[in-house]
Scaffold this motif. Structure first.
Motif, PDB file in Angstrom:
ATOM      1  N   PRO A  27      62.435  45.907  76.320  1.00  0.00           N
ATOM      2  CA  PRO A  27      61.425  46.561  75.572  1.00  0.00           C
ATOM      3  C   PRO A  27      60.106  46.002  75.889  1.00  0.00           C
ATOM      4  O   PRO A  27      59.892  44.975  75.419  1.00  0.00           O
ATOM      5  N   SER A  28      59.116  46.777  76.955  1.00  0.00           N
ATOM      6  CA  SER A  28      57.877  46.069  76.870  1.00  0.00           C
ATOM      7  C   SER A  28      57.374  46.248  75.467  1.00  0.00           C
ATOM      8  O   SER A  28      57.232  47.355  75.028  1.00  0.00           O
ATOM      9  N   THR A  77      55.656  47.176  72.405  1.00  0.00           N
ATOM     10  CA  THR A  77      54.496  47.999  72.092  1.00  0.00           C
ATOM     11  C   THR A  77      54.431  48.179  70.602  1.00  0.00           C
ATOM     12  O   THR A  77      55.388  47.911  69.900  1.00  0.00           O
ATOM     13  N   LYS A 126      62.681  43.243  78.921  1.00  0.00           N
ATOM     14  CA  LYS A 126      61.710  44.322  79.168  1.00  0.00           C
ATOM     15  C   LYS A 126      62.421  45.665  79.306  1.00  0.00           C
ATOM     16  O   LYS A 126      63.441  45.794  79.988  1.00  0.00           O
ATOM     17  N   ILE A 127      61.848  46.687  78.671  1.00  0.00           N
ATOM     18  CA  ILE A 127      62.398  48.040  78.738  1.00  0.00           C
ATOM     19  C   ILE A 127      62.051  48.653  80.093  1.00  0.00           C
ATOM     20  O   ILE A 127      60.919  48.558  80.559  1.00  0.00           O
ATOM     21  N   SER A 175      61.639  51.871  82.873  1.00  0.00           N
ATOM     22  CA  SER A 175      60.799  53.063  82.793  1.00  0.00           C
ATOM     23  C   SER A 175      61.519  54.234  82.134  1.00  0.00           C
ATOM     24  O   SER A 175      60.923  54.997  81.365  1.00  0.00           O
ATOM     25  N   GLN A 217      61.801  53.510  78.441  1.00  0.00           N
ATOM     26  CA  GLN A 217      60.458  53.579  77.843  1.00  0.00           C
ATOM     27  C   GLN A 217      60.031  55.031  77.662  1.00  0.00           C
ATOM     28  O   GLN A 217      59.408  55.387  76.650  1.00  0.00           O
ATOM     29  N   ASP A 275      58.984  56.715  74.210  1.00  0.00           N
ATOM     30  CA  ASP A 275      57.709  57.424  74.054  1.00  0.00           C
ATOM     31  C   ASP A 275      57.929  58.813  73.477  1.00  0.00           C
ATOM     32  O   ASP A 275      57.183  59.272  72.594  1.00  0.00           O
TER      33      ASP A 275
END
Length: 231
Positions: free
Chosen positions: A40-41, A43, A207-208, A210, A213, A217
């Motif tokens: 997970p970046s 956010t 980190k998520i 792409s 993510q 989103d």
């Protein structure tokens, strides 16, 4: 679920749609009845209610009558079963509805889904895009334990019910206090898309990627209208 590549997937759906529609036209013309990878970046998390504690499966109400697919598909049309099965499974109805919106990227016509699955046996079925393994892992001891994965394209209520319980099972695996600035609902949605293992990795701060993510989103983009749909 949405592990397929969205860009090329839409193109393939269009090709399959043309082939199936043409085939159906020929049949009717003759007078016959047509029968994620973890990378997970963190956010800013979208606000939303967390998934609640789940009641036991035995205390749930009997499933409603099958919902036969017909005409244009709009997830909001299934607000009633979303509320029913979210309550049955003890999950947030807004999350369940947002999952349906996220998974509405491809046409949910039973014949199209089966045509796609014949060419890609590991494809997902139903309006919640559930894979066979996820369905079979989720159904034991549940009100739909006697049902089959192959029924999902033809019974949208079953698809919603199975997705609700799968979300419940994913939520049950999360730590009480994940170490990332994501809501529990967001993590559960990531688990629905990328699998439980990746969900737990994201909850630890991995980190998520792409693809995941993009799913997150879209979940955030769909969050408000999902809440309105189930209110």
């Amino acid at each position: 679920m949405s592990e397929e590549k969205k860009g090329s997937g839409r193109g393939r759906w269009l090709v399959i749609g043309v082939v199936v529609v043409a085939g159906l036209g020929l049949v009717r013309g003759t007078g016959h009845d047509g029968a994620a990878s973890a990378d997970p970046s963190p956010t800013a998390a979208a606000s939303g209610p967390s998934t609640g504690a789940a009641p036991s499966a035995g205390s749930s109400a009997a499933p409603s009558k099958p919902s036969k697919p017909s005409g244009r598909y709009d997830p909001a049309d299934y607000a009633a079963p979303v509320r029913q099965y979210a309550a049955e499974a003890g999950v947030n109805p807004q999350l369940l509805m947002a999952i349906l919106y996220n998974e509405s990227y491809k046409p949910h016509d039973p014949e199209l889904e089966r045509a796609w699955q014949r060419g890609k046996p590991d494809a997902s079925f139903g309006i919640a895009n559930m894979h066979r393994a996820a369905f079979d892992d989720t159904k034991p001891g549940r009100p739909f334990a006697s049902r089959q994965w192959e029924e999902l394209p033809d019974d949208r209520n079953l698809a919603v019910q199975a997705a609700a319980w799968h979300l419940h099972d994913l939520a049950a695996q999360l730590p009480a206090r994940p170490g990332v600035p994501l809501t529990r609902d967001e993590l559960v949605a990531l688990g629905y898309n990328a699998g439980a293992g990746n969900m737990l990795a994201f909850a630890r701060g991995v980190k998520i990627g792409s693809q995941a993510q993009s799913y997150l989103d879209r979940l955030r983009d769909n969050w408000s209208k999902s809440g309105e749909a189930v209110t």
